[in-house]
Structure formats: C-alpha cells, structure tokens
Design an enzyme around this catalytic site. Structure first.
Site, mmCIF file in Angstrom:
data_model
loop_
_atom_site.group_PDB
_atom_site.id
_atom_site.type_symbol
_atom_site.label_atom_id
_atom_site.label_comp_id
_atom_site.label_asym_id
_atom_site.label_seq_id
_atom_site.Cartn_x
_atom_site.Cartn_y
_atom_site.Cartn_z
ATOM 1 N N GLU A 355 0.831 -1.201 0.000
ATOM 2 C CA GLU A 355 0.000 0.000 0.000
ATOM 3 C C GLU A 355 0.870 1.257 0.000
ATOM 4 O OE1 GLU A 355 -3.097 2.096 3.205
ATOM 5 O OE2 GLU A 355 -1.588 0.645 3.836
ATOM 6 N N LYS A 416 -10.735 0.850 -0.495
ATOM 7 C CA LYS A 416 -10.730 0.506 0.925
ATOM 8 C C LYS A 416 -12.001 0.979 1.608
ATOM 9 C CE LYS A 416 -7.949 0.936 5.131
ATOM 10 N NZ LYS A 416 -6.862 1.659 5.797
ATOM 11 N N CYS A 468 -4.437 -2.366 4.405
ATOM 12 C CA CYS A 468 -4.058 -1.867 5.726
ATOM 13 C C CYS A 468 -4.687 -2.739 6.823
ATOM 14 C CB CYS A 468 -4.449 -0.400 5.855
ATOM 15 S SG CYS A 468 -3.763 0.432 7.305
#
Length: 608
Positions: A355, A416, A468
C-alpha cells in the site's frame, strides 16, 4: 524463644497472625504452639485460638488487640497502604496482559490476567471499582500500543497514542466493572455453590466477547489485539475460530482464567482437601482438551492442495517521512521498480507491491505497464484512485488496490472500506477545521462501498484484496471471502510505525482471518511483516526469516497452495452467531438483574 508472623490478605482486608512459643524445658513445662486467626479489622477483631491439641477457646478480652499492637514484627501493611497497593496491582495486571502480545508475546500470561484482574478489584464499589479496572486496561493499552509513538508526526503520535489508548481501554475496563459488581463484598465472603461459580465463569467469558463485538463495530471499529489474538501461535487452540471467530478463543481464555481464580479460593478454604479445586477447573479443562484435540485432528487432516501460485512480494521499506514529501515520488518508484525486476527473475505468477509505496504519474505509467506486459506477470499494487462526482466539482479520493495485467487494468479496482481515523480521514473535518492540524495527511479519503475479487489466469484463480488494517476485522474479512475465493491478499504500509512491535501485532491479528475463512492469506508490507499464512493460521514464511531483520528493503518469493482445502468454514457461512449469542446472554442477565434489583428481589448473589 518466641516469634510472630504477620500476614495480610489484600482481598479480605484481614490479618493472619501466626504465633509460636517454644521452650527448651521439659515436655511438661513446654507451651503448646498456637495459631490465632482474627477476622476483619474493619469490624473489630474477635480472635479465636486453635491449640495444638485441637481445642477451640475464646481468648481473654484485649488479647487479640495486644497481638496487633505488640511483638517483635510490626504489621506489613495497613489499610491505607493496602488501598495504594491495589492500584499498583491493577497496573501490574495491565502490564502482564500487554506482555502476552507481540512483543514479547508471553502468551501464557493471558490465561492468568482476567482472573487476577477480578481478584484485584473484588470488594471495591462504584467509581473506585471502575477506576481500578480502568487503570489496568489503560496500562495494557498504553504498553501494547506504544508503537504509535514511532510515528514521525510528533503531535499526532502522542495525541493518537493517548486518545486511542483511553478509548480502547474502556472496553476491558467495562468488563471488569461489570463482573466485579457480583464480587462487591469481596472474595472472602464469596460462598457460592459450584454451579453458581461455573455460571459466573461462563458469564464473565461471554461478557468479554460481547465487549469485543462492540469494540469491533462502534465508531467504525477498532478490533486490535483482542484477547484471543494473544494465542495466535497456539495452532491447535485457534482452529475453533473457524466456527466462532477469534471470539471463541477469547471466551475459552477468560473462562479458564476465572475458573482458576475460583480454584485458588477453594484451596484456601479447604487446605485439608487437596482436590477441592478440581470441581472449578474440570469443565474448562475438558472444553480446552476437546477443542485442542479437535484442532490437532483438523490440522492433520488437511488434504494437499492441487492449485498453487508463486507470488513475488516487494518490500521497499520506504520511510513514512519520505512518503509525505511530495517531490519524492519518482525516487520511490525507481526503487520499487528496481526491486520488482529482481523479483521477476524468480518467474512468479503474480507480483505484489504494498500500500502507498509509490505514486505512478502519467509520465511513468508506460514504464510500469511495459514491465508487466514484457514479463507476462500481473501486478497487484496500492494506488490513490480519483473520482469526480457527477454534476459537481467535488473530487473524491480513494485508497485502492489495483490489478494490472498484461492486457491492461482489471476493473473495477478495490476501494478501501474501513479508513483509519487521522491516518486516512479527519473526523468532523468541515465542522471543526482545526482537527486537520492533528494529522499530516492534509485531506480525507472517501470509503469504498463493497468488496471486489480479482481473477488470474483466465479465471482459474480468484483473490480478494484487503488494505491496511482491514485484515483485523473478523466480520470485515468474512465479507471478502466467497465460496470461490482462493486467496486473501493484504496490502499494507506499516512504515508509519517504524521498526517495532506493530508489525508482528498486525500479522497476529491477520492470522485469524485465514482460520475464520479457511483460505491462505498473503501480506505485502512496506516494512514488515511481509509473509504468507496458511488456511490453518500458521505463518509459514516471512521476509527476513533467515536474517532476522523483518524491516529492511528487498523482495521475497512464496509458493502458496490455493483454495479452501476444508471447504467453506462455519464462520464464513454464518458469521458472528457465537458473538451475538454472547452479547444477547449478557444483556439478558443484566436486564434480569436490574429488574430484580428494582423489585427488591436481588440478594447480592450470583448469576441466575
């Protein structure tokens, strides 16, 4: 010659005085050894003497008072010092729980803490009770979340560390406050029968699970370091997560710990009976034995996978300060491309970038695409996705995972869904503009709305990306896995936190997503922990395994078996049935207790 030994019992505020007189005269003139047991100091001392011959007699008036005020040894601790000691013990309980997690991951401590926590706060009332419970929880959070202090933004690091620690400490503190309400008269007066002690132990375990369920959902959720996560290396035990989620492991740890507390109390009450403790621990031990036995059989029965994928993962280890500097994009991309070309020499089937490691501008895009096209290897990477709102000038930014194949981008990209407060969005940004100064990000991302699955090799393999800390959400991870999913992939940038315990803590949380959903999970991180976890929750390989440095820059290649070898998991099919049942049980018991208290029927007893 004479001696006296003064012992204080913190849980009962009582003093045990052992006195013995011995002479060297003849047996006829020698004095018998006596043991004196005064009861609670707070209610006045009424002592009885047990002689060596077994007779029980009441001492003369004032005798016990003289024992408390005279002699060669003074009392070890008084009421005021005892109160202060309880606060210190509460802090030590919190420290012990923090040490059960990485690092140093002394997982055995987790089995002792819940029972010890209740022992420390038992007998306290109201706000003093909650205060002690909160001190233990706060120390646990401050120590386990110490990695937040490594963030390069000083104001955000300290403020975030304190705010997140205070907030997340409320949940375990609420557990201790709730359960210790049944112990408000102290452990010394606890005379529950076995079935009531059993019911309380299971209720305490259900209450812990209920609060973890709430913590994973309220205010966006922060499901970090649940109690069960401390057992991530106990492979036989954690297989139960395929049915109950991580919550089942938390339940077993709390139940066993509280039962151990009751077993210790039984030993103190019946020292002449060496088996008095067995009744309290028999059922928890039986449950643990059955769960671990089933786990061992499950691990041994996994069939070999016929589908495998060779994956090359790039770990650039780019400092977060460099990522925040706007003029470093080309330098960062050059480093990632260099490592990628070395990784492609291993002939992988898929290449992964972490990421937010490097921006790809329009000028540099052809270079990236040419690398993918010439090698024939798809690239899954993290990128900032931009979208203009139709009919307005508003522009939305998304933290996304993108799959670039030799034929071009595979759409849609994954956006996300669960954003990090102050790391990806600023709460109340429009209403409270000053909040932006608490974060270095400048502006907020928008959240995605749905999971996405990518296909490889003409649809032969299916993978689901997570970004994440999304791999820390039990219910969130489940939403990304369907019956066709072969692999979970987590792209993350843990470079925010430098080199510290966060990398292993993040991986420990991710272990349970693999078990809960029965699929292997690959983690590609900026500075660790880059690894792959099999469907049984075992970290099979990780970058830096040979050198011991998990934080450095480089690449690694893994051959990963694909698919759901044991079929679709119960947890994946049905979700948090166990967790919701625990929450319902706790709410039901609390409601009945409150109703009985209002009706004047509550007796101060136990559960039920």
């Amino acid at each position: 010659m004479a001696f006296q030994l003064w012992l204080f019992c913190p849980s009962t505020y009582s003093t045990l005085i052992f006195s013995a007189d011995a002479g060297l005269a003849t047996a006829a003139k020698s004095r018998a050894t006596a043991i004196h047991f005064p009861v609670k100091i707070a209610r006045g001392i009424v002592a009885r003497t047990v002689t060596a011959a077994g007779a029980i007699r009441k001492p003369k008036a004032g005798h016990s008072t003289r024992l408390l005020s005279s002699g060669s040894l003074p009392p070890l601790i008084g009421a005021k010092q005892l109160s202060q000691a309880r606060w210190l013990l509460a802090a030590l309980v919190g420290l012990a729980l923090a040490l059960a997690f990485p690092e140093p991951r002394w997982l055995g401590l987790a089995w002792l803490v819940p029972g010890a926590w209740l022992a420390v706060v038992a007998g306290e009332r109201r706000w003093r009770l909650f205060g002690m419970a909160f001190v233990a929880a706060l120390v646990f959070r401050l120590v386990s979340l110490r990695f937040l202090l490594n963030m390069p933004h000083a104001a955000g690091a300290i403020g975030g560390w304190l705010a997140l620690s205070f907030y997340s400490a409320l949940y375990p503190a609420a557990w201790a406050w709730l359960c210790a309400g049944w112990l408000r008269d102290g452990l010394a007066k606890l005379e529950w029968p076995w079935f009531r002690r059993l019911g309380f132990g299971m209720f305490a375990a259900a209450a812990w699970v209920a609060l973890e369920m709430l913590q994973s959902r309220l205010l966006g959720g922060y499901p970090w370091n649940f109690l069960g996560v401390s057992q991530f290396e106990n492979f036989a035990l954690i297989q139960i997560a395929s049915v109950t989620g991580v919550y089942g492991v938390s339940f077993l740890v709390v139940w066993a710990s509280v039962s151990l507390l009751f077993a210790v109390l039984q030993i103190r009450r019946s020292p002449a009976n060496p088996w008095s403790w067995m009744a309290d621990v028999a059922l928890p031990l039986l449950a643990l034995g059955l769960v671990c036995g089933w786990g061992i059989v499950r691990i041994a029965g996994v069939p070999a996978s016929t589908k495998k994928l060779t994956v090359a993962l790039v770990q650039p280890s780019i400092p977060q300060q460099l990522i925040w500097q706007g003029n470093t994009g080309d330098e960062r991309l050059a480093k990632v491309l260099e490592l990628s070309r070395l990784a492609l020499a291993t002939k992988p089937d898929l290449l992964l970038w972490p990421e937010a490691c490097a921006p790809i501008t329009a000028e540099r895009w052809p270079e990236v695409f040419d690398m993918v096209k010439s090698s024939g290897v798809p690239l899954l990477f993290g990128a900032d996705d931009v979208e203009r709102v139709s009919g307005s000038d508003e522009v939305r930014y998304f933290n996304s995972a993108v799959l670039l194949t030799p034929d071009g981008l595979q759409l849609p990209s994954y956006r996300k869904r669960r954003l990090v407060m102050f790391g990806e969005y600023i709460p109340f940004e429009k209403a409270l503009p000053f909040m932006k100064y608490l974060s270095p990000i400048g502006g907020s991302f928008s959240a995605g709305t749905e999971p996405v699955q990518f296909t490889l090799q003409a649809g032969e393999h299916t993978l689901a990306p997570l970004i994440c800390f999304e791999d820390s959400f039990p219910h969130g991870g489940r939403e990304h896995v369907s019956a066709e999913t072969d692999l979970l992939v987590n792209l993350t940038n843990d470079g925010w936190f430098g080199a510290g315990p966060e990398q292993w803590q993040h991986a420990a949380n991710a272990v349970f997503r693999a078990v809960e959903n029965g699929v292997p999970l690959i983690r590609c991180a900026n500075n660790g922990l880059t690894c792959w976890i099999d469907s049984l929750g075992r970290v099979r390989q990780f970058y830096g395994q040979e050198t011991g440095d998990i934080y450095g820059a480089g690449f690694v290649s893994f051959e990963v078996p694909l698919g759901q070898a044991l079929g679709q998991m119960v947890y994946n099919r049905h979700g948090d049935v166990f967790g919701w049942a625990c929450l319902g049980w706790v709410l039901g018991v609390a409601g009945v207790r409150r109703f009985r208290a209002k009706r004047g029927l509550h007796t101060g007893g136990g559960i039920g």
